[in-house]
Design a protein around this motif. Structure first.
Motif, PDB file in Angstrom:
ATOM      1  N   ASN A 154       0.831  -1.208   0.000  1.00 44.75           N
ATOM      2  CA  ASN A 154       0.000   0.000   0.000  1.00 44.75           C
ATOM      3  C   ASN A 154       0.863   1.255   0.000  1.00 44.75           C
ATOM      4  N   VAL A 155       1.893   1.264   0.847  1.00 43.17           N
ATOM      5  CA  VAL A 155       2.781   2.423   0.941  1.00 43.17           C
ATOM      6  C   VAL A 155       3.552   2.619  -0.359  1.00 43.17           C
ATOM      7  N   LEU A 156       4.115   1.538  -0.897  1.00 46.48           N
ATOM      8  CA  LEU A 156       4.904   1.630  -2.130  1.00 46.48           C
ATOM      9  C   LEU A 156       4.040   2.060  -3.309  1.00 46.48           C
ATOM     10  N   THR A 157       2.792   1.606  -3.342  1.00 52.31           N
ATOM     11  CA  THR A 157       1.902   1.989  -4.435  1.00 52.31           C
ATOM     12  C   THR A 157       1.541   3.470  -4.360  1.00 52.31           C
ATOM     13  N   VAL A 158       1.379   3.986  -3.156  1.00 53.01           N
ATOM     14  CA  VAL A 158       1.129   5.421  -2.995  1.00 53.01           C
ATOM     15  C   VAL A 158       2.310   6.228  -3.546  1.00 53.01           C
ATOM     16  N   PHE A 159       3.542   5.786  -3.247  1.00 51.98           N
ATOM     17  CA  PHE A 159       4.719   6.450  -3.812  1.00 51.98           C
ATOM     18  C   PHE A 159       4.705   6.363  -5.340  1.00 51.98           C
ATOM     19  N   LYS A 160       4.305   5.209  -5.851  1.00 50.32           N
ATOM     20  CA  LYS A 160       4.271   4.987  -7.296  1.00 50.32           C
ATOM     21  C   LYS A 160       3.269   5.931  -7.962  1.00 50.32           C
ATOM     22  N   ILE A 161       2.090   6.032  -7.384  1.00 54.61           N
ATOM     23  CA  ILE A 161       1.067   6.927  -7.925  1.00 54.61           C
ATOM     24  C   ILE A 161       1.538   8.371  -7.838  1.00 54.61           C
ATOM     25  N   THR A 162       2.230   8.719  -6.739  1.00 57.79           N
ATOM     26  CA  THR A 162       2.754  10.068  -6.565  1.00 57.79           C
ATOM     27  C   THR A 162       3.729  10.421  -7.678  1.00 57.79           C
TER      28      THR A 162
END
Length: 438
Positions: A154-162
């Motif tokens: 979840n955290v890594l995907t948020v960075f990815k979307i950012t």
């Protein structure tokens, strides 16, 4: 010990986004621009790819709703066709998925290398060291439990979307690409070739969401949550991809796009200035970690399904009762990924190799919807998801993917035949494994 459902709809949505957004969107637009030769065809390729992906998502949402099991991508082929065919598809996909992780980690290491390593270590061995270290760290996280690995995802995907959003924001900046001094007119070629060749990298970039059905046993209320997560994830991806490709053309210029390799770094310089490279390098590497992590989550589920069918030893379906981790399957897949780091050639050739199996596998798995509709008719009206415009939606998806398969054979028939050799080799391996496991 069986797998217990511990993932909610947000977890699964982040998994969908994590499975799709890897390194493709930061690399493949160059190839798509080169193959199409014109901005209008470039945009049409991405829109067509998005439409086909949406049809695939609708199809796989119903498949996942009707048949929610661990290792669903293997199980649905076994149920719809035959275990031998399911094994032949999935054993090649496991190899190509491991190759994809290895390739993506190497590209991520190329970006983060200048930030982490001194100039004396800016070479292939240094990049491979970073890539291997990243995979090992993710392996340790995954071994600690599916809940931790899902939270990390979840955290890594948020960075990815950012990262993708930051690239999208450049489309609204005042920067406009300078006009190209010399615009090369592409030689006239058939639309069959243009869209066939362009859709190979496009579908590579859009692919991955199909692995969501591997989490059928991990998701709470899968009949409701799996379709919802797939729809939400694909909607986010389509919006991001169309916007970021518009930004690429606006900021870099279409002709320059054909020869620009470090897309993310070039775009970030516009937004961040001199610090753009370092900021992008960190975010891009986190994006890579997200892609690798979600594949470490997903692929061992296929081993679980194969072991359930008796084509792999029972040890591959062993699940730690406390952590819900398939320790043996996860270890084997991680070792395979690290090993492939030493046998990779280049990113573009890997795309051709991976897409050959993906197009065949995705079209085959999508075709099982016709079997599932008949065999699970008793589930109609019980709250499962049923797509609209059936059977046209899955037929359109299958037809386009088979069209791309044919184009891959036309473009490089030697490599395609070599890949099919791996596929055919799966049959004697399946028969030998069935006999050995007995």
């Amino acid at each position: 010990m069986s797998i217990k459902p511990k993932l909610g709809p947000f977890d699964l949505t982040m998994i969908v986004v994590g499975l799709v957004i890897g390194m493709g969107i930061f690399k493949t637009p160059v190839d798509v621009a080169r193959e199409t030769g014109a901005p209008m065809l470039f945009y049409m390729s991405w829109v067509l790819g998005g439409l086909v992906t949406l049809c695939g998502a609708l199809t796989y949402a119903e498949i996942g709703s009707r048949y929610p099991v661990a290792g669903g991508f293997y199980k649905v082929l076994s149920y719809g066709f035959h275990p031998a065919y399911a094994f032949m598809i999935n054993w090649t996909l496991v190899i190509s998925n491991a190759a994809s992780i290895a390739a993506v980690c190497l590209v991520g290491a190329e970006y983060i290398g200048p930030v982490l390593l001194p100039d004396t270590m800016q070479h292939e061995a240094g990049r491979k060291t970073i890539a291997i270290a990243a995979i090992v760290v993710l392996y340790i996280i995954n071994m600690l439990g599916i809940r931790l690995s899902a939270s990390s995802q979840n955290v890594l995907t948020v960075f990815k979307i950012t990262l993708v959003l930051l690239l999208c924001l450049t489309a609204f900046s005042n920067h406009v690409a300078p006009a190209s001094a010399v615009v090369q007119q592409p030689e006239p070629v058939s639309w069959f070739y243009i869209f066939g060749a362009a859709l190979v990298p496009v579908f590579f970039t859009y692919g991955g969401y199909q692995q969501t059905i591997n989490f059928g046993s991990d998701v709470r209320e899968p009949a409701r949550n799996m379709p919802r997560a797939i729809f939400t994830g694909i909607f986010i991806i389509l919006l991001l991809y169309i916007t970021v490709n518009y930004a690429y053309v606006k900021v870099i210029g279409f002709e320059q796009l054909k020869t620009t390799d470090a897309l993310a770094a070039r775009m970030a310089e516009v937004f961040f200035g001199e610090n753009g490279f370092r900021v992008t390098s960190v975010l891009l590497f986190l994006s890579v970690l997200g892609y690798a992590n979600v594949n470490l989550l997903s692929n061992p589920r296929m081993y679980y399904a194969m072991a359930e069918d008796g084509v792999l030893p029972a040890v591959f379906k062993r699940v730690n009762s406390k952590t819900q981790v398939q320790e043996v399957a996860l270890t084997v897949f991680t070792v395979l990924t690290v090993a492939l780091l030493y046998f990779l050639s280049n990113f573009r050739s890997i795309i051709q190799y991976v897409m050959l199996f993906d197009t065949i596998g995705l079209a085959s798995a999508a075709a099982t919807i016709f079997v599932l509709r008949r065999k699970t008719r008793h589930l109609d009206g019980t709250g499962i998801y049923k797509m609209k415009l059936y059977p046209f939606v899955p037929l359109f998806f299958i037809t386009v993917y088979l069209f791309v398969t044919v184009n891959i054979f036309i473009t490089d028939w030697r490599q395609a035949l070599g890949g099919m050799g791996w596929f055919v080799a799966g049959l004697p391996i399946y028969l030998a494994m069935k006999k050995a496991v007995r």
